[in-house]
Each structure stands twice: as C-alpha cells, then as structure tokens.
Design an enzyme around this catalytic site. Structure first.
Site, PDB file in Angstrom:
ATOM      1  N   CYS A  12      13.904   4.492 -66.596  1.00 55.77           N
ATOM      2  CA  CYS A  12      14.075   5.402 -65.276  1.00 55.77           C
ATOM      3  C   CYS A  12      15.273   5.870 -65.107  1.00 55.77           C
ATOM      4  CB  CYS A  12      13.352   4.552 -63.881  1.00 55.77           C
ATOM      5  SG  CYS A  12      14.815   3.274 -63.351  1.00 55.77           S
ATOM      6  N   ARG A  18      12.789   1.785 -60.182  1.00 53.52           N
ATOM      7  CA  ARG A  18      11.377   1.453 -60.829  1.00 53.52           C
ATOM      8  C   ARG A  18      11.566   0.676 -62.081  1.00 53.52           C
ATOM      9  NH1 ARG A  18      10.794   7.824 -61.391  1.00 53.52           N
ATOM     10  NH2 ARG A  18      13.065   7.588 -61.419  1.00 53.52           N
ATOM     11  N   ASP A 126       9.661   8.557 -57.782  1.00 51.61           N
ATOM     12  CA  ASP A 126      11.078   7.877 -57.656  1.00 51.61           C
ATOM     13  C   ASP A 126      11.026   7.446 -56.172  1.00 51.61           C
ATOM     14  OD1 ASP A 126      13.718   7.331 -57.083  1.00 51.61           O
ATOM     15  OD2 ASP A 126      14.403   9.554 -57.789  1.00 51.61           O
TER      16      ASP A 126
HETATM   17  P1  4NP Z   1      15.342   4.588 -60.097  1.00 49.82           P
HETATM   18  O1  4NP Z   1      15.521   5.413 -58.776  1.00 49.82           O
HETATM   19  O2  4NP Z   1      15.389   5.800 -61.078  1.00 49.82           O
HETATM   20  O3  4NP Z   1      13.797   4.246 -60.221  1.00 49.82           O
HETATM   21  O4  4NP Z   1      16.277   3.637 -60.334  1.00 49.82           O
HETATM   22  C1  4NP Z   1      16.763   6.080 -58.543  1.00 49.82           C
HETATM   23  C2  4NP Z   1      17.924   5.513 -58.133  1.00 49.82           C
HETATM   24  C3  4NP Z   1      18.994   6.356 -57.833  1.00 49.82           C
HETATM   25  C4  4NP Z   1      18.810   7.626 -58.004  1.00 49.82           C
HETATM   26  C5  4NP Z   1      17.830   8.226 -58.300  1.00 49.82           C
HETATM   27  C6  4NP Z   1      16.452   7.668 -58.587  1.00 49.82           C
HETATM   28  N1  4NP Z   1      19.958   8.576 -57.537  1.00 49.82           N
HETATM   29  O5  4NP Z   1      20.190   9.736 -57.675  1.00 49.82           O
HETATM   30  O6  4NP Z   1      21.252   7.838 -57.430  1.00 49.82           O
END
Ligand code: 4NP
Length: 158
Positions: A12, A18, A126
C-alpha cells in the site's frame, strides 16, 4: 494436496494501514503455510508500527498486527511470488518500477480476489484520513480477499 510454500508481499502507500492488515489476516488464516510480508510505496512511515486505529480494529477480530513499516525494494520483485497492491496508485507505482515487464505475472490487484458481493469495489480504499467505519470496511474487504487468495493458492491456481 501439496503444501503451498508461496511468498506473498502486500503493498500500500504507507505500510501502516491496509497492507499490514492484509499481512496479519493472511498470516492468521494461512498459519505457517505461506511467507507473508508487507511494504509501502512511500517512505513516509518507515520504522513505524501499524496505525493504532488499524491495530485496534484488527485485534477486535482476533488478529494481531506486528509489522514495522518498510519501503518496497527492487529486490522484492525477485524474492516474492505474489506482489499484491491495494489501490490503482500502488499498482501503477509498482508496475512502473518493473519497467521491463519482467515480473508482471507476479503483480496483482487485491480487488481481483474479492468475492462477487464486492464486485463494485475497484480499490481497497485508503482509510487513513477517515473515521473508524473506514477501517472496518477495509478489514471486511481484506478478510474476504485473503480467504479467496488462500483458496486459489491451495488449489494451485496461483
Ligand atoms: P496505507 O494508509 O497506505 O494503507 O498505509 C496510509 C497511511 C499514511 C498515509 C497515507 C495512507 N499518509 O499520507 O501519511
């Protein structure tokens, strides 16, 4: 049935919501049959545990998330058998890194393993900037997709 011994890498953006959840769920249902890991396309959260909201939501379903965020590495293309992305942006980023299409057959979208009832879901959304229901929905999707993924691996379809 022969013992599947595949290596699976979930991808991810941040590797804190995720993909750690998918990692924990698949490990939970597959036991030691598979080697499971996760990584992010960004380095925003490298070294961090999974997001506390996701850890809490997963633990309420009996799943412990123990991952430490790390970035995707080019050598992951060689090592893993299945590289599974959560959304179109992750898919685009990973397939772009495979610029000679050498590993194309290893790269999948997580939504391709969803059951028919989720046929309208085109990406694992997300949940980072949303509320708790977003985390629950992501876990619903990931539990469904991981079960189907494991079935396919066990049947030798992957
Ligand atoms: P992930 O979620 O990709 O599912 O781990 C996110 C975690 C952090 C961020 C974006 C998505 N961020 O922009 O910091």
């Amino acid at each position: 049935m022969t013992k599947p011994n595949k290596k699976v890498l979930f991808i991810c953006l941040g590797n804190i919501c995720r993909s750690p959840a998918a990692h924990g769920i698949l490990e939970h249902i597959a036991g030691s049959e598979l080697e499971v890991e996760s990584a992010g396309t960004s380095a925003y959260h490298v070294g961090e545990k999974a997001d506390a909201r996701m850890r809490k939501a997963a633990s309420e379903r009996g799943i412990n998330l123990n991952s430490i965020s790390r970035g995707f590495k080019i050598k992951d293309f060689e090592y893993y058998d299945l590289i599974i992305t959560m959304d179109d942006s992750n898919y685009f980023n990973i397939t772009n890194l495979d610029y000679q299409n050498e590993f194309k057959s290893k790269i999948f979208k997580m939504t391709s393993f969803l059951s028919e009832k989720y046929s309208d879901v085109k990406e694992i959304p997300d949940p980072y900037y949303g509320g708790s229901q977003g985390f629950e929905f992501v876990l619903d999707l990931l539990e469904d997709a991981c079960k189907n993924l494991l079935d396919k691996i066990k049947k030798g379809e992957l």
